[in-house]
Design an enzyme around this catalytic site. Sequence first.
Site, short mmCIF file in Angstrom:
data_model
loop_
_atom_site.label_atom_id
_atom_site.label_comp_id
_atom_site.label_asym_id
_atom_site.label_seq_id
_atom_site.Cartn_x
_atom_site.Cartn_y
_atom_site.Cartn_z
NE ARG A 102 -4.29 -1.27 -0.36
CZ ARG A 102 -4.52 -2.17 -1.00
NH1 ARG A 102 -3.23 -2.60 -1.67
NH2 ARG A 102 -5.45 -2.92 -0.99
CD GLU A 113 -3.43 3.08 -5.47
OE1 GLU A 113 -4.22 3.08 -5.58
OE2 GLU A 113 -2.25 3.21 -5.27
CG HIS A 132 -3.44 -0.52 -6.90
ND1 HIS A 132 -4.14 -0.27 -5.37
CD2 HIS A 132 -3.50 -1.59 -6.51
CE1 HIS A 132 -4.27 -0.92 -4.61
NE2 HIS A 132 -3.69 -2.21 -5.53
C1 DGY Z 1 -5.69 -6.16 -3.56
O1 DGY Z 1 -6.49 -6.65 -3.29
O2 DGY Z 1 -5.53 -5.24 -2.05
C2 DGY Z 1 -4.85 -5.62 -4.37
O3 DGY Z 1 -4.05 -4.57 -3.87
C3 DGY Z 1 -5.51 -5.28 -5.63
O4 DGY Z 1 -4.56 -5.32 -6.20
#
Ligand code: DGY
Length: 325
Positions: A237, A266, A285
């Site tokens: 993250r 984002e 992402h």
């Molecule tokens: C999630 O599922 O949390 C991922 O970040 C998606 O790519």
Amino acid sequence: MKPSIVLYKTIPDDLRERLDQYFTVHAFDGLHPDNSAALEQALQQAEGILGSGGKIDETFLQRAPKLRAASTISVGYDNFDVEALNAHNVLLMHTPTVLTETVADTLMSLVLASARRVVEVAERVKSGEWQGSIGPDWYGVDVHHKTLGILGMGRIGLALAQRAHFGFGMPVLYNARRTHQEAEQRFNARRCDLDTLLAESDFICITLPLTDETFHMIGREQLAKMKQSGILINAGRGPVVDEQALIDALQNGTIHAAGLDVFEQEPLPVDSPLLKLPNVVALPHIGSATHETRYGMAACAVDNLIAALTGTVKENCVNMQLLEK
Ligand code: DGY
């Protein structure tokens, strides 16, 4: 009467049909407060919600007083206030297993792209700069047999360690709260403290979720402890890294490069200095974004919601303790 649910992300038709068999489905594009009166009305009746993104907190829960389960099409659930969900007795379901291998592939692709400057030199080819045999200003650095440090040794960390060990002959270090026997036995991974990992790794890969403990875990001080030739990869993250500190470290040569799939904000703002740096590979992402895996995640989220609202939950529940009450 079938329970009413709010679906706030488009899912494949066959999965939508499966939901329709169990529930009266009200579909919307997102959960924004200004979406529509129809959304507010649907939330008033909803026993379940299914989708991804959006902040689910106390204020949201006030809008959905009958809610019993929330099913997110993601493994990460930092956009949910779990304490508030617990207080309202709302089960939180997520998709922890289906995306593991795909996200590990994304991490490895960032390692390779950053080290070998794949994006940067491909752009130079496209812009017509490849006029003769290439010289050192096009060279990258090796990946194979370099040391890979992994922050977090969950499922994704383990799948990354497997790739690094067997595919690239890389020694693997990891920093995690617990010793991971499988990582150590199968992939020869060595657990170490953060400072050792920062100092000894050529590549540092972040696979951590965002929590109070991991927020800005990698800041100015930690970046300064990395090798100057070190490359930072983040597909966990964004806010696990202090982005301004990272920008400074990349601009002033404290570290060599970064490969980033996640950001503090984002989509990444178009004026972000990260976009101007040649030593940054920035992805939108895409961690789990393949057709197969996104389908698998949506299917898992559908099954999770059905299980949660029919009292048959066996797995994938973040607050399982609510079922033990
Ligand atoms: C999630 O599922 O949390 C991922 O970040 C998606 O790519």
